[in-house]
Motif scaffolding. Structure first.
Motif, PDB file in Angstrom:
ATOM      1  N   VAL A 116       0.846  -1.191   0.000  1.00 26.60           N
ATOM      2  CA  VAL A 116       0.000   0.000   0.000  1.00 26.60           C
ATOM      3  C   VAL A 116       0.882   1.242   0.000  1.00 26.60           C
ATOM      4  CG1 VAL A 116      -1.703   1.312   1.324  1.00 26.60           C
ATOM      5  CG2 VAL A 116      -1.866  -1.182   1.213  1.00 26.60           C
ATOM      6  N   SER A 117       0.613   2.157  -0.915  1.00 25.58           N
ATOM      7  CA  SER A 117       1.352   3.412  -0.948  1.00 25.58           C
ATOM      8  C   SER A 117       0.774   4.371   0.088  1.00 25.58           C
ATOM      9  CB  SER A 117       1.272   4.047  -2.335  1.00 25.58           C
ATOM     10  OG  SER A 117       1.826   5.348  -2.318  1.00 25.58           O
ATOM     11  N   ALA A 118       1.643   4.950   0.908  1.00 27.32           N
ATOM     12  CA  ALA A 118       1.195   5.893   1.928  1.00 27.32           C
ATOM     13  C   ALA A 118       0.603   7.154   1.316  1.00 27.32           C
ATOM     14  CB  ALA A 118       2.359   6.260   2.846  1.00 27.32           C
ATOM     15  N   THR A 119       0.894   7.431   0.049  1.00 26.45           N
ATOM     16  CA  THR A 119       0.346   8.625  -0.602  1.00 26.45           C
ATOM     17  C   THR A 119      -1.109   8.439  -1.019  1.00 26.45           C
ATOM     18  OG1 THR A 119       1.163   7.880  -2.760  1.00 26.45           O
ATOM     19  CG2 THR A 119       2.622   9.281  -1.449  1.00 26.45           C
ATOM     20  N   ASP A 120      -1.553   7.191  -1.150  1.00 31.46           N
ATOM     21  CA  ASP A 120      -2.948   6.908  -1.528  1.00 31.46           C
ATOM     22  C   ASP A 120      -3.317   5.543  -0.953  1.00 31.46           C
ATOM     23  OD1 ASP A 120      -5.438   7.030  -2.630  1.00 31.46           O
ATOM     24  OD2 ASP A 120      -4.802   6.710  -4.709  1.00 31.46           O
ATOM     25  N   PRO A 121      -3.477   5.459   0.363  1.00 39.51           N
ATOM     26  CA  PRO A 121      -3.572   4.150   1.016  1.00 39.51           C
ATOM     27  C   PRO A 121      -4.843   3.363   0.728  1.00 39.51           C
ATOM     28  CG  PRO A 121      -3.873   5.932   2.602  1.00 39.51           C
ATOM     29  CD  PRO A 121      -3.446   6.574   1.334  1.00 39.51           C
ATOM     30  N   VAL A 122      -5.917   4.027   0.361  1.00 38.16           N
ATOM     31  CA  VAL A 122      -7.163   3.286   0.114  1.00 38.16           C
ATOM     32  C   VAL A 122      -7.672   3.576  -1.295  1.00 38.16           C
ATOM     33  CG1 VAL A 122      -7.838   3.018   2.524  1.00 38.16           C
ATOM     34  CG2 VAL A 122      -8.491   5.097   1.298  1.00 38.16           C
ATOM     35  N   SER A 123      -6.768   3.504  -2.260  1.00 37.41           N
ATOM     36  CA  SER A 123      -7.171   3.674  -3.655  1.00 37.41           C
ATOM     37  C   SER A 123      -8.094   2.540  -4.066  1.00 37.41           C
ATOM     38  CB  SER A 123      -5.940   3.685  -4.560  1.00 37.41           C
ATOM     39  OG  SER A 123      -5.305   2.416  -4.538  1.00 37.41           O
ATOM     40  N   ALA A 124      -8.847   2.749  -5.136  1.00 42.15           N
ATOM     41  CA  ALA A 124      -9.781   1.723  -5.604  1.00 42.15           C
ATOM     42  C   ALA A 124      -9.075   0.406  -5.932  1.00 42.15           C
ATOM     43  CB  ALA A 124     -10.563   2.241  -6.815  1.00 42.15           C
TER      44      ALA A 124
END
Length: 681
Positions: A116-124
């Motif tokens: 998971v990228s911390a810049t967009d943790p809950v992307s689709a």
């Protein structure tokens, strides 16, 4: 790090299944999954630097198309040695086009790591991959990347993850280490259960409070530990670690580990050692598996399954197999259920482009098998005549690409090349359409289509041209009409004589019906089947558009015959001519195929997808819940509107929507569209 793992070139070897960890690594495009794999390999001593080494060794054997698309398109095995364990990292594509490879990895693994990228943790895409892990029933941990990005706060990222992944129980998403983040760099961490320090974390504020929260979360899931904790007893790290493992294997908790790439190509990778320690100590071995697959017993009869197939320019076909039971050795003959016996020659352990020989592979392990002649991806390799092992879910190939060989030389090689690619890639469906006579490659998306065409060219030297895909239309009579068929020829000797009169009327949904209403013997009884045969042949070829004609009732009303010159062939021709004249006198309507469509997607995209279906002339039948946060839409949509739908749905739903389709019926095409297709008459 030197005391934990030594640089090695030999393949990792285990003697017992409990020493194995099979872990699938998942992450969307841009999450840093490839960098993480290299960091883990560097930390474990399998690489001497990230980005590969001068001799060409890399973590995964990437195809040229992977470099072009900047994404993984196939499953890669990365075996590592750590803490007396062999860790088989199954690096799976996270892009939806290659879900078949991902499902194969989920099938072969005992646990999952979600990057998971911390810049967009809950992307689709991340949430879609999370649902895949949960649906597979795999214990899942989370790896955080990109913590060095500007304005990223670890506490905020963790709060977001707990809300999104906690499924109503945010304490199940556990932070295992306190990390030292300074000036956008991850300097080190402290494991909260044992107090073990990694790197140079220095003094971390709130360390004891964070440990207390973690201990409460773990102890709260274990009655015995909870009683000891409530009584004020200090819980030791060993007991807490055992409890964490139990809860992780049960899927009740999801540990989170923060990582960062090394500052230098040969330097330490922050978070990598912590993650490898977690895998070795907490993740399940093949012995912990409790599904219906064969029990993990090295002494049992052999049962293995091919989870991925590839080609090596020097070795030939390479098949990556998961050994479920027994032990596989070179020069072993195995049985493929429903197929021929195969002889296993050489065994190897892959690492990028290298294939390192191994003497055996015991139950629970993964191994490469060279030069299997006929076994395909998904096939079972067994020591006896046992039933085939269950297959994993394959995505439906719903994007068509009509292709033609570029030259005669390509045409000679095309069939064999496609057969080999389809044997390696179960997601590809190859069809020779009987209606349009097109060769159609059904793919899961544009990226998959590009991979298939690239493999044709680069692996097999076959060049093809893509052409417009044609939908199998039909024609029918929109109104009744009559036709007169006269076939009279005289050229010396026996001539040809046949005359018949037909009426044609629409028969919606009724197929074809032939009615004989001849009276007085104007058409002899033995020639009436000839008229029907001629009519059927003309229907198959169509009468005005070139598309087959369906749903009509044809009635033979009258005719004439000659005692000498009439024949079966003459009356077949007369029947066809009469049908064509009836078509000229009547009104012909074009029919298009209509499919029943089911779309599964997150609730937030329902409105956009419903509007799009309406714009595609779709008739929405209803919506219903499709699971937590998901909707299932049902609709009837003309096939002409679905040719590019896999691509458009992916765009509308940010890569999270799935759909299936099945043929329902042919229905009248609107006049304006029939005119656009040049088929109206």
């Amino acid at each position: 790090m030197a005391d934990r793992a030594a640089t090695h070139t030999a393949a990792p070897v285990v003697e017992r299944p409990e020493e194995l960890r099979n872990v699938v690594l998942l992450g969307g495009t841009g999450t840093g999954k490839t960098t993480l794999v290299e960091s883990l390999a560097l930390t474990a001593g399998a690489l001497t630097r990230v980005g590969g080494v001068p001799d060409g060794t890399t973590v995964a054997d990437h195809e040229e198309v992977e470099h072009q698309q900047q994404r993984s398109v196939q499953l890669a095995l990365v075996p590592l040695s750590w803490q007396d364990c062999k860790i088989n990292l199954l690096d799976a594509p996270g892009y939806a086009d290659f879900a078949g490879e991902m499902h194969a990895a989920l099938h072969a693994a005992e646990a999952a790591l979600l990057v998971v990228s911390a810049t967009d943790p809950v992307s689709a895409p991340t949430l879609a991959l999370w649902r895949e892990c949960r649906a597979a029933g795999l214990p899942t941990a989370v790896v955080l990347t990109h913590l060095n990005a500007v304005r990223v706060r670890l506490d905020e990222v963790l709060a977001t993850l707990r809300e999104a992944l906690g499924e109503g129980h945010p304490d199940t998403v556990l932070q295992l280490c306190d990390t030292a983040l300074r000036d956008g760099r991850l300097l080190g961490s402290v494991e909260l259960l044992s107090g073990r320090r990694y790197g140079d974390p220095g003094d971390i504020p709130g360390l004891e409070a964070d440990r207390g929260h973690l201990v409460e979360a773990i102890a709260g899931e274990d009655d015995t530990l909870l009683e000891r904790y409530v009584a004020g007893e200090e819980l030791d790290a060993e007991a807490l670690g055992a409890a964490l493992r139990r809860e992780f294997l049960a899927g009740a908790v999801h540990p989170v580990v923060a990582t960062a790439p090394p500052a230098e190509p040969t330097g330490a990778a922050p978070g990598a050692a912590e993650l490898l320690d977690l895998i070795a100590a907490v993740f399940p071995s093949p012995l912990d598996r409790s599904d219906d697959l064969p029990a993990c017993d090295p002494a049992a009869p052999l049962a293995a399954q091919i989870i991925h197939s590839g080609e090596d320019p020097y070795v030939g076909r390479l098949s990556l197999a998961r050994v479920w039971s027994g032990t596989v050795r070179p020069d072993t003959t195995v049985h493929v259920p429903g197929g021929a016996d195969e002889k296993i020659t050489a065994l190897s352990c892959p690492f990028g482009k290298q294939q390192r020989p191994v003497p055996l592979a015991l139950a629970g392990d993964l191994v490469s098998l060279a030069k299997l002649a006929a076994a395909r991806t998904g096939d079972t390799l067994a020591a006896d005549d046992r039933p085939a092992l269950p297959l994993w879910t394959q995505p439906e190939a719903l994007l068509p690409a009509a292709v033609e060989a570029h030259s005669k030389a390509d045409e000679d090689k095309l069939s064999q090349a496609l057969a080999r690619i389809a044997a390696q890639d179960p997601s590809l469906r190859v069809e020779q359409n009987p209606d349009t006579h097109q060769l159609v490659l059904w793919c899961t998306g544009e990226a998959h289509q590009a991979v298939v065409l690239d493999r044709l060219r680069s692996r097999y030297g076959v060049h093809v041209d893509t052409v417009e895909y044609r939908v199998a239309l039909r024609e029918t009579f929109a109104s009744g009409a009559s036709g007169h068929g006269r076939h009279v020829k005289q050229s010396g000797g026996h001539g040809q004589f046949a005359i018949c009169d037909l009426t044609v009327e629409p028969l919606p949904g009724g197929g074809f019906e032939f009615v004989d209403k001849v009276v007085g013997g104007s058409v002899p009884r033995n020639f009436i089947p000839s008229v029907e045969k001629g009519v059927r042949a003309q229907l198959a070829h169509g009468v005005t558009t070139g598309y087959p004609m369906v749903d009509v009732r044809v009635t033979l009303t009258d005719g004439k015959a000659h005692s000498v010159d009439s024949s079966d062939a003459a009356f077949q021709t007369a029947g066809a001519l009469a049908l064509r004249e009836a078509a000229a006198n009547g009104r012909i309507q074009l029919l298009e195929p209509v499919d029943e469509v089911q779309v599964l997607l997150p609730d937030e995209y329902q409105g956009a997808v419903l509007s799009d279906l309406s714009a595609r002339r779709g008739h929405v039948l209803g919506t219903e819940p499709g699971g937590p946060g998901m909707s299932l839409l049902r609709a009837e949509v003309p096939e002409l509107e679905l040719t590019r739908y896999p691509v458009e749905l992916r765009s509308l739903s940010h890569g999270t929507g799935q759909f299936s389709r099945s043929y329902l019926r042919h229905a009248p095409m609107p006049a304006n569209l029939a005119a656009q297709h040049g088929r109206a008459s």
